[in-house]
Design a protein around this motif. Sequence first.
Motif: not given
Length: 448
Positions: A270-271, A288-294, A313-320, A345-347
């Motif tokens: 879920i996003e 199992h948790l997958e999100s683009t905004a983990l 899992a995260s396919t897109k990550w950005g650190v605040p 891999a993303g995480v």
Amino acid sequence: MDDLPPPLLLEILSRLCDSADLARCRVASKTLNSLAPEIRSVNLQCSYLRYAKSRSPPTSVFMTPFKLVFNNLISDLKTVESVSIGVEKPLRLVSYDDVEDEEDDLFLTEANFVNSWLPKVCGHLKSVSISDFWVQSCWRRSDVLSRISAYCLNLVELEIKNAWLSVDFVIPMPNLTTLTLEFIRLDDENLEKVNECFPSVQVLNLIGVGGLKDPKIHLIKLKTLCWTLSNAPMSITIIAPNLVKLKLKCVKPHVLLIETPLLSDLHLSIEGAGSFKVKELADLRKLHLESTALRNLLVMFPFGRSVKSLTVASTKWGVPVGVTKSIVELLLCAFPNVGSLTLTAGVWSEFEMYPIRGGSESKTQMKDVKEITAYLTVNDVEVTLSTIFSILDNCSNISYMAMFIHRDVVSTVTSSLIWRCMAYSSKVNWKWGMWKDGTKDAWICDSI
């Protein structure tokens, strides 16, 4: 083969996966032909080659219509318990935009075709699977559900794929325990008719079911649910008091309501959600948790203390800006009793950028972690090693490390990484593998 005892021959025929092979056997042997009517299942799939030949002028005149082939096969059987008819996967992938097909020879949920065979065999049917040809079915509304519910009183398993379905005049099917609807267009704005007409369903698969605005699953006996939403509904509601396993993939809904007190295995992709409304999940053990905004999603989770096995899992990550905790520390704050942790891999890439800072608080958080599996890209071998060593230094009770290295990493770097990790800690049971998107993970070696 004719010398084999009839029961053995019948067993061999029963194990044929494709009914077209059965038809060939009947032509090749009088003995097999005489035994064939005892077969209790039909499985006929139209191949892309057959479809192409049926559309080519030089070969089309020699092709028996697919529906006629099926009817001939099923009409010869004395008792039918299982029916599977459809198009093979390459043909299912053909898009309406690629080819306009005005024919209906592969419109397999069409009423007249279903009526031509279903009433004859419905008495003993336990399983029905129909995979339609989307190019022909997407613009033709089918009432196959009402036909099946009217005839198949003993049906246990039903699967329908690639169709535009109506739920009008569907009557309850109290014996059905497994229902799969995949790439289905529904006219209804919700799933109330499904809830009403399939009250005994224990396994429900809803894959890419479109046309739902505020979908709600409310099934008392449901134990396993796999639900992939192709659109972005306003709200999603799941009420299932006996649900044990849930796999949910959706875009960002405004509200996600889950009432599943016995849930033990959750796979959530879920996003994010405007609001989580989750009643206590005291039995949740595997997540199992997958999100683009983990990171943003973690702070919303109302549960986590019971989780023992966690995959993120995260396919897109950005650190605040101003981050103070690594993603692993944040995960273990939300799920403090995790013993087995898997980082995709993303995480892991984010973890390398912001590793564990160390200290007594970190070591306390990570004392329960015994197993870690990670997927590495190894952009800088020294950074990757430093991150792995920080885990070993802070996880005092860790005993198992499975490291999957990307297949594009050169072998000398891989070998150096493996050797230095095993030299750093000999008490850990190391396992090494390779990964790459679209391919199967492969093991390289174990620790000695």
